[in-house]
Design a protein around this motif. Structure first.
Motif, PDB file in Angstrom:
ATOM      1  N   PRO A  41       0.931  -1.270   0.060  1.00  0.00           N
ATOM      2  CA  PRO A  41      -0.087  -0.017  -0.147  1.00  0.00           C
ATOM      3  C   PRO A  41       0.928   1.089  -0.039  1.00  0.00           C
ATOM      4  O   PRO A  41       1.737   1.206   0.642  1.00  0.00           O
ATOM      5  CB  PRO A  41      -0.826  -0.163   1.283  1.00  0.00           C
ATOM      6  N   PHE A  42       0.498   2.314  -0.864  1.00  0.00           N
ATOM      7  CA  PHE A  42       1.306   3.430  -0.926  1.00  0.00           C
ATOM      8  C   PHE A  42       0.313   4.664  -0.161  1.00  0.00           C
ATOM      9  O   PHE A  42      -0.584   4.878  -0.496  1.00  0.00           O
ATOM     10  CB  PHE A  42       1.478   3.927  -2.398  1.00  0.00           C
TER      11      PHE A  42
ATOM     12  N   ILE B 142       0.985   5.962 -12.265  1.00  0.00           N
ATOM     13  CA  ILE B 142       1.407   4.709 -11.863  1.00  0.00           C
ATOM     14  C   ILE B 142       2.423   4.371 -13.169  1.00  0.00           C
ATOM     15  O   ILE B 142       1.915   4.802 -14.279  1.00  0.00           O
ATOM     16  CB  ILE B 142       0.069   3.567 -11.825  1.00  0.00           C
ATOM     17  N   ARG B 143       3.462   3.871 -12.720  1.00  0.00           N
ATOM     18  CA  ARG B 143       4.494   3.619 -13.721  1.00  0.00           C
ATOM     19  C   ARG B 143       4.822   2.208 -13.675  1.00  0.00           C
ATOM     20  O   ARG B 143       5.306   1.422 -12.684  1.00  0.00           O
ATOM     21  CB  ARG B 143       5.859   4.553 -13.373  1.00  0.00           C
ATOM     22  N   LEU B 144       4.998   1.761 -15.075  1.00  0.00           N
ATOM     23  CA  LEU B 144       5.527   0.268 -15.358  1.00  0.00           C
ATOM     24  C   LEU B 144       6.648   0.315 -15.955  1.00  0.00           C
ATOM     25  O   LEU B 144       6.793   0.988 -16.846  1.00  0.00           O
ATOM     26  CB  LEU B 144       4.318  -0.471 -15.804  1.00  0.00           C
TER      27      LEU B 144
ATOM     28  N   ALA C 195      -1.130  -5.520 -19.811  1.00  0.00           N
ATOM     29  CA  ALA C 195      -1.602  -5.636 -18.529  1.00  0.00           C
ATOM     30  C   ALA C 195      -2.802  -4.919 -18.227  1.00  0.00           C
ATOM     31  O   ALA C 195      -3.244  -3.899 -18.780  1.00  0.00           O
ATOM     32  CB  ALA C 195      -0.498  -5.297 -17.678  1.00  0.00           C
ATOM     33  N   SER C 196      -3.518  -5.712 -17.084  1.00  0.00           N
ATOM     34  CA  SER C 196      -4.839  -4.694 -16.714  1.00  0.00           C
ATOM     35  C   SER C 196      -4.262  -4.340 -15.400  1.00  0.00           C
ATOM     36  O   SER C 196      -3.722  -5.264 -14.577  1.00  0.00           O
ATOM     37  CB  SER C 196      -6.124  -5.306 -16.856  1.00  0.00           C
ATOM     38  N   VAL C 197      -4.592  -2.977 -14.848  1.00  0.00           N
ATOM     39  CA  VAL C 197      -4.183  -2.687 -13.789  1.00  0.00           C
ATOM     40  C   VAL C 197      -5.286  -2.148 -12.839  1.00  0.00           C
ATOM     41  O   VAL C 197      -6.473  -1.496 -13.484  1.00  0.00           O
ATOM     42  CB  VAL C 197      -3.414  -1.337 -13.921  1.00  0.00           C
ATOM     43  N   SER C 198      -5.185  -2.743 -11.661  1.00  0.00           N
ATOM     44  CA  SER C 198      -6.411  -2.358 -10.690  1.00  0.00           C
ATOM     45  C   SER C 198      -6.020  -1.509  -9.469  1.00  0.00           C
ATOM     46  O   SER C 198      -4.887  -2.022  -9.249  1.00  0.00           O
ATOM     47  CB  SER C 198      -7.270  -3.497 -10.552  1.00  0.00           C
ATOM     48  N   VAL C 199      -6.768  -0.489  -9.438  1.00  0.00           N
ATOM     49  CA  VAL C 199      -6.116   0.209  -8.038  1.00  0.00           C
ATOM     50  C   VAL C 199      -7.339   0.280  -6.976  1.00  0.00           C
ATOM     51  O   VAL C 199      -8.463   0.455  -7.118  1.00  0.00           O
ATOM     52  CB  VAL C 199      -5.932   1.703  -8.577  1.00  0.00           C
ATOM     53  N   ASP C 200      -6.768  -0.064  -5.953  1.00  0.00           N
ATOM     54  CA  ASP C 200      -7.753  -0.264  -4.636  1.00  0.00           C
ATOM     55  C   ASP C 200      -7.304   0.911  -3.912  1.00  0.00           C
ATOM     56  O   ASP C 200      -6.384   1.253  -3.439  1.00  0.00           O
ATOM     57  CB  ASP C 200      -7.458  -1.618  -3.974  1.00  0.00           C
ATOM     58  N   THR C 201      -8.369   1.686  -3.326  1.00  0.00           N
ATOM     59  CA  THR C 201      -8.145   2.854  -2.387  1.00  0.00           C
ATOM     60  C   THR C 201      -8.783   2.439  -1.238  1.00  0.00           C
ATOM     61  O   THR C 201      -9.946   2.039  -1.055  1.00  0.00           O
ATOM     62  CB  THR C 201      -8.689   4.124  -3.133  1.00  0.00           C
ATOM     63  N   ASN C 202      -8.273   2.653  -0.195  1.00  0.00           N
ATOM     64  CA  ASN C 202      -8.752   2.712   1.437  1.00  0.00           C
ATOM     65  C   ASN C 202      -8.394   3.871   2.019  1.00  0.00           C
ATOM     66  O   ASN C 202      -7.481   4.533   1.981  1.00  0.00           O
ATOM     67  CB  ASN C 202      -7.885   1.580   2.115  1.00  0.00           C
TER      68      ASN C 202
ATOM     69  N   THR D 138      -3.406   0.674  -3.440  1.00  0.00           N
ATOM     70  CA  THR D 138      -2.490  -0.688  -3.696  1.00  0.00           C
ATOM     71  C   THR D 138      -2.979  -0.962  -5.053  1.00  0.00           C
ATOM     72  O   THR D 138      -4.027  -0.867  -5.819  1.00  0.00           O
ATOM     73  CB  THR D 138      -3.016  -1.786  -2.749  1.00  0.00           C
ATOM     74  N   VAL D 139      -1.667  -1.093  -5.934  1.00  0.00           N
ATOM     75  CA  VAL D 139      -1.906  -1.504  -7.377  1.00  0.00           C
ATOM     76  C   VAL D 139      -1.943  -2.702  -7.646  1.00  0.00           C
ATOM     77  O   VAL D 139      -0.720  -3.496  -7.058  1.00  0.00           O
ATOM     78  CB  VAL D 139      -0.994  -0.711  -8.029  1.00  0.00           C
ATOM     79  N   ALA D 140      -2.520  -3.665  -8.295  1.00  0.00           N
ATOM     80  CA  ALA D 140      -2.583  -4.796  -8.817  1.00  0.00           C
ATOM     81  C   ALA D 140      -2.363  -4.808 -10.570  1.00  0.00           C
ATOM     82  O   ALA D 140      -3.150  -4.173 -10.905  1.00  0.00           O
ATOM     83  CB  ALA D 140      -3.532  -5.665  -8.230  1.00  0.00           C
ATOM     84  N   VAL D 141      -1.075  -5.379 -10.936  1.00  0.00           N
ATOM     85  CA  VAL D 141      -1.033  -5.573 -12.178  1.00  0.00           C
ATOM     86  C   VAL D 141      -1.312  -6.911 -12.530  1.00  0.00           C
ATOM     87  O   VAL D 141      -0.573  -7.987 -12.184  1.00  0.00           O
ATOM     88  CB  VAL D 141       0.243  -5.124 -12.402  1.00  0.00           C
TER      89      VAL D 141
END
Lengths: 189, 176
Positions: free
Chosen positions: A43-44, A64-66, A74-81, A166-169
């Motif tokens: 988590p950032f 977001i840098r790859l 890729a598919s990128v999903s970003v979760d925010t809390n 949190t980024v999931a690739v």
């Protein structure tokens, strides 16, 4: 004789259905053997800030840098809390509504519905998804914005106590993608 | 008089204890053992368990789809051989050919997609994930696990054997 026949029929029926169940479980077991290549970042954490009726919207630029070693789709999903704390100025003030909104590349994918910002910590979540195609050894950027919106003019403050991304690739490369190959930066607008 | 043996039903090969153990091992290894004890052994265990049970799973699916009257059902050794051969060939191909490996990764990803999509809908994520190819590491060393096909062949072969005349008569009498 009839009893023996019905017992035999019941036994065959049970065996028949057990075989079906075993086939189904084996099918599920086979299909669920392997997962896709997924790299999830730690988590950032973003900086703490305060919102009020005077500042009802705060926007953060999220990049977001790859940097893949090989061509990558890729598919990128970003979760925010987000954990917020509402402090009313006066007793009995109406509870404000708070929501998160992804704009830019993640626009419209998934915004958390507005929720009551109770006078106690409340967790909000939002998730966005985006597909990216990256060239080998080139920086591949996803630039988007995350909006924190307070739908209220009630006197008081909403403390954005903690928030993280949190980024999931999920990628189609046969190779692993380490967390080092994924970077997130967050900047104030 | 000893009890009459059970007549095979479509897919009943999956009820053989060795095959039940293989299915349980496959699931446990992929979801528990590999995560807790990642090693060469857990890497190969799924291949062994999969090769032991997959031909009979294929045969069972074929039997379910092709059998109209389960009362006259008799498992076929030709189908068993075809399933063992197809499993061995496909497994070998995905270990030695990048193209076949990609086919496997995308094919299995496609089969997994409905579950991912349903989960996204149930958990109200608001977006449907795309088809994602699964992980696969081509490894010629995995071909060492091919003898596990013998388990499927052995179990299937015995099941396909015609019942002894006495047992057939006992079953007919019981059914009547």
């Amino acid at each position: 004789m009839h009893l023996s026949k019905s017992i035999t029929t019941a036994g065959a029926s049970i065996r028949n259905w057990t075989a079906r169940a075993a086939l189904l479980i084996a099918c599920i077991g086979t299909v669920a053997t392997s997962e896709s290549h997924t790299t999830t970042t730690s988590p950032f954490a973003g900086p703490r800030f305060t919102m009020s009726a005077e500042q009802q919207k705060v926007t953060r630029n999220v990049t977001i840098r790859l940097t893949p070693q090989k061509d990558l789709s890729a598919s990128v999903s970003v979760d925010t809390n987000v954990r917020i704390e509402w402090t009313p100025e006066e007793e009995g003030s109406p509870i404000p509504r708070f929501r998160l909104n992804w704009v830019g590349s993640l626009h419209g994918e998934s915004d958390a519905p507005a929720e009551d910002a109770q006078p106690r910590p409340v967790n909000h979540q939002a998730q966005g998804s985006f597909h990216m195609t990256c060239k080998a050894r080139q920086e591949c950027l996803l630039e988007t914005q995350l909006e924190f919106i307070l739908d209220s003019e009630a006197p008081g403050t909403v403390e954005i106590a903690d928030w993280d991304l949190t980024v999931a690739v999920y990628h189609d490369s046969p190779d692993e993608l380490s967390q080092r190959d994924i970077g997130i930066t967050i900047a104030d607008l | 008089m000893p009890p009459a043996p059970e007549r095979p039903t479509p897919g009943s090969a999956m009820l053989h204890p060795a095959i039940l153990v293989a299915v349980a091992l496959l699931i446990l290894n992929d979801h528990v053992f590999k995560a807790r004890w990642p090693s060469w052994w857990t890497g190969k265990l799924s291949d062994v368990a999969g090769l032991a049970m997959f031909p009979l799973l294929l045969q069972g699916l074929w039997e379910r789809l092709s059998t109209r009257d389960a009362r006259d059902f008799q498992p076929s050794r030709a189908v068993l051989h075809a399933c063992v051969l197809a499993t061995g060939l496909c497994f070998s191909l995905i270990q030695v050919s990048a193209l076949a490996g990609d086919g496997w990764r995308w094919g299995l990803g496609l089969l997994q997609w409905p579950a991912h999509a349903a989960w996204a809908l149930i958990t109200d994520k608001g977006w449907i994930p795309p088809v994602r190819p699964v992980k696969h590491t081509a490894d010629v060393e995995d071909l060492l696990t091919l003898p596990a096909l013998w388990v499927a062949l052995k179990v299937g072969w015995r099941r396909c054997a015609p019942l002894p005349r006495a047992a057939e008569e006992a079953l007919s009498t019981r059914a009547a």
